[in-house]
Motif scaffolding. Structure first.
Motif, short mmCIF file in Angstrom:
data_model
loop_
_atom_site.label_atom_id
_atom_site.label_comp_id
_atom_site.label_asym_id
_atom_site.label_seq_id
_atom_site.Cartn_x
_atom_site.Cartn_y
_atom_site.Cartn_z
N ARG A 138 0.78 -1.11 0.01
CA ARG A 138 -0.14 0.10 0.05
C ARG A 138 0.90 1.30 0.06
O ARG A 138 1.76 1.38 0.70
CB ARG A 138 -0.96 0.16 1.21
CG ARG A 138 -2.02 -1.29 1.24
CD ARG A 138 -2.78 -1.00 2.34
NE ARG A 138 -2.16 -1.07 3.85
CZ ARG A 138 -2.01 -2.03 4.43
NH1 ARG A 138 -2.48 -3.35 3.74
NH2 ARG A 138 -1.22 -2.02 5.69
N VAL A 139 0.52 2.32 -0.72
CA VAL A 139 1.27 3.30 -0.81
C VAL A 139 0.64 4.54 -0.92
O VAL A 139 -0.77 4.62 -1.22
CB VAL A 139 2.48 3.50 -2.01
CG1 VAL A 139 3.45 2.29 -1.97
CG2 VAL A 139 1.59 3.27 -3.74
N ASP A 140 1.01 5.83 -1.00
CA ASP A 140 0.14 7.09 -1.10
C ASP A 140 1.06 8.19 -1.86
O ASP A 140 2.16 7.76 -2.40
CB ASP A 140 -0.16 7.64 0.42
CG ASP A 140 0.66 7.79 1.29
OD1 ASP A 140 1.90 7.93 0.75
OD2 ASP A 140 0.20 7.71 2.48
N VAL A 141 0.69 9.29 -1.89
CA VAL A 141 1.63 10.32 -2.64
C VAL A 141 3.07 10.52 -2.03
O VAL A 141 3.98 10.88 -2.77
CB VAL A 141 0.83 11.73 -2.53
CG1 VAL A 141 0.62 12.38 -1.16
CG2 VAL A 141 1.41 12.80 -3.46
N ALA A 142 3.15 10.31 -0.82
CA ALA A 142 4.33 10.51 -0.15
C ALA A 142 5.22 9.27 -0.24
O ALA A 142 6.35 9.36 -0.59
CB ALA A 142 4.11 10.72 1.53
N SER A 143 4.63 8.06 0.17
CA SER A 143 5.50 6.70 -0.08
C SER A 143 5.46 6.30 -1.15
O SER A 143 6.54 5.41 -1.45
CB SER A 143 4.56 5.66 1.05
OG SER A 143 3.64 5.47 0.57
N GLY A 144 4.78 6.74 -2.36
CA GLY A 144 4.78 6.00 -3.70
C GLY A 144 5.50 7.03 -4.68
O GLY A 144 5.27 6.94 -5.73
N VAL A 145 6.59 7.69 -4.25
CA VAL A 145 7.57 8.52 -4.82
C VAL A 145 6.44 9.52 -5.99
O VAL A 145 7.07 9.61 -6.96
CB VAL A 145 8.31 7.68 -5.81
CG1 VAL A 145 9.71 8.70 -6.33
CG2 VAL A 145 8.87 6.61 -4.75
N SER A 146 5.49 9.96 -5.33
CA SER A 146 4.45 11.02 -5.99
C SER A 146 4.37 10.63 -7.42
O SER A 146 3.84 11.55 -8.53
CB SER A 146 5.44 12.42 -6.27
OG SER A 146 5.75 12.97 -5.02
N GLY A 147 3.83 9.23 -7.67
CA GLY A 147 3.31 8.89 -8.93
C GLY A 147 4.27 8.62 -10.13
O GLY A 147 4.14 8.41 -11.21
N PHE A 148 5.79 8.60 -9.88
CA PHE A 148 6.60 8.55 -10.85
C PHE A 148 7.09 6.92 -10.77
O PHE A 148 8.19 7.04 -11.57
CB PHE A 148 7.99 9.58 -10.42
CG PHE A 148 7.38 11.10 -10.66
CD1 PHE A 148 7.46 11.34 -12.13
CD2 PHE A 148 7.42 11.60 -9.74
CE1 PHE A 148 7.35 12.78 -12.21
CE2 PHE A 148 7.10 13.18 -9.69
CZ PHE A 148 7.04 13.45 -11.06
N LEU A 149 6.37 6.17 -10.24
CA LEU A 149 6.87 4.89 -10.33
C LEU A 149 6.25 4.07 -11.63
O LEU A 149 5.15 4.42 -12.23
CB LEU A 149 6.43 3.83 -9.00
CG LEU A 149 7.03 4.26 -7.72
CD1 LEU A 149 6.28 3.43 -6.60
CD2 LEU A 149 8.43 4.26 -7.68
N ARG A 150 6.89 3.43 -12.15
CA ARG A 150 6.64 2.31 -13.40
C ARG A 150 6.95 0.75 -13.22
O ARG A 150 7.88 0.58 -12.60
CB ARG A 150 7.33 2.86 -14.74
CG ARG A 150 7.04 4.17 -15.02
CD ARG A 150 5.54 4.54 -15.48
NE ARG A 150 5.31 5.77 -15.91
CZ ARG A 150 5.24 6.87 -15.13
NH1 ARG A 150 4.80 6.40 -13.92
NH2 ARG A 150 4.77 7.93 -15.64
N PRO A 151 6.30 0.11 -13.65
CA PRO A 151 6.58 -1.17 -13.90
C PRO A 151 7.87 -1.57 -14.52
O PRO A 151 8.35 -1.10 -15.47
CB PRO A 151 5.53 -2.05 -14.55
CG PRO A 151 4.20 -1.15 -14.43
CD PRO A 151 4.84 0.18 -14.53
N GLY A 152 9.00 -2.28 -13.89
CA GLY A 152 10.09 -2.46 -14.30
C GLY A 152 11.22 -1.90 -13.29
O GLY A 152 12.41 -1.92 -13.50
N ASP A 153 10.75 -0.73 -12.71
CA ASP A 153 11.84 0.07 -11.91
C ASP A 153 11.99 -0.68 -10.42
O ASP A 153 11.29 -1.72 -10.52
CB ASP A 153 11.15 1.31 -11.24
CG ASP A 153 10.77 2.29 -12.48
OD1 ASP A 153 11.35 2.13 -13.50
OD2 ASP A 153 9.82 3.16 -12.19
N ARG A 154 13.12 -0.29 -9.94
CA ARG A 154 13.54 -0.95 -8.86
C ARG A 154 13.50 0.25 -7.62
O ARG A 154 13.81 1.45 -8.02
CB ARG A 154 15.05 -1.45 -8.78
CG ARG A 154 15.21 -2.68 -9.75
CD ARG A 154 16.78 -3.01 -9.86
NE ARG A 154 17.56 -1.93 -10.33
CZ ARG A 154 18.58 -1.57 -9.61
NH1 ARG A 154 18.75 -2.17 -8.33
NH2 ARG A 154 19.19 -0.55 -10.20
#
Length: 287
Positions: A138-154
């Motif tokens: 579970r993530v939100d705007v603070a813990s989820g890097v403000s929506g900049f995550l993509r499948p394949g990222d580490r």
């Protein structure tokens, strides 16, 4: 006189044409000889025919025969998992087609890691290596890097919470790195890299080992998880990191002195009267 002039003109034009033809023939022979000499000096490159994409293919698309074509590829630089046989790439006349799990550009080789098995749909199971499991965080705007995550990222996973103190210690809040370099395989319910926009996700799915699943589940239920995006070219391994309020503010923790209470010695006496005087006589104390 005019007739003689015409004859001379025609002869001159013929000689000029012949000279041009001879010069052109000489140049062509020279260029041909030069090309043969260059070919004899350069080593011959062995080529192999492989299938490449003839049109752009996106995640989830069916792989059809009209989407590919055969091209010659240097044998010394063949990628892993290439196809050259249509009977293998399109088994049983493509009754059960393969699906695309990673985007393929025009002219890019069709590789095993970018397509599913015959009849298999594109999903999370195709992105999991042997021995790996999918786990949702579970993530939100603070813990989820403000929506900049993509499948394949580490990402690195940090846990923030409180731990009850042990003997003679108070409880304390701290943040600790619990998993480093975890791969994301889906954002919310999307596993397509191209289909994920810059929206804030509510859950991310990571590929981890079974023991990591237990650690993440315990951490998620006992505190808060935060993600830190790892650079695409970053191959460093994060060390053990732990920060509490004292370390953050540079406060040195005072050592508590434990004072052992000494048990007072018991004194037992008996009283005896000697005339008008009362005398106390010490005796051993009994339990």
């Amino acid at each position: 006189m005019r007739g003689l002039f015409a004859v001379v003109l025609l002869v001159g034009i013929g000689l000029a044409g012949f000279a041009v033809h001879m010069a052109q023939s000489y140049v062509e022979k020279y260029q041909s000889a030069l090309a043969q000499e260059r070919q004899s000096r350069e080593p011959a490159i062995e080529l192999t025919e492989i299938y490449v994409a003839s049109s752009e293919l996106k995640y989830g698309d069916k792989l059809m025969p009209e989407n590919v074509k055969l091209v010659k590829w240097p044998k010394d630089s063949l990628p892993n998992g290439w196809y050259s046989d249509a009977a293998i790439l399109f088994k049983n006349e493509n009754i059960r087609p393969r699906h695309i799990v990673r985007p393929i550009e025009v002219g890019e080789p069709i590789l095993r890691v970018k397509i599913t098995k015959p009849g298999e749909a594109a999903g999370l199971t195709t992105r999991l290596d042997k021995g790996m499991r999918a786990f949702a965080i579970r993530v939100d705007v603070a813990s989820g890097v403000s929506g900049f995550l993509r499948p394949g990222d580490r990402v690195d996973v940090y846990w923030t919470g409180s731990v009850e103190g042990l003997a003679n210690e108070d409880s304390r809040d701290f943040t600790k790195l619990i998993q480093a370099g975890v791969q994301l395989i889906a954002i919310d319910q999307k596993a397509d890299v191209e289909g994920v926009k810059g929206n804030v996700a509510r859950t991310v799915t990571v590929a981890v080992k079974p023991e990591q699943v237990a650690a993440l589940a315990q951490a998620q239920n006992s505190g808060n998880l935060s993600l830190a995006l790892v650079g695409a070219q970053d191959d460093t391994v994060a060390e053990s990191i732990e920060v509490d309020q004292n370390k953050l503010l540079g406060i040195k923790r005072a050592e508590k002195k434990v004072v052992e209470a000494r048990q007072e010695e018991r004194v037992c006496t008996i009283r005896t009267r000697r005339g008008a005087e009362v005398v106390e006589i010490p005796i051993p104390c009994s339990n």
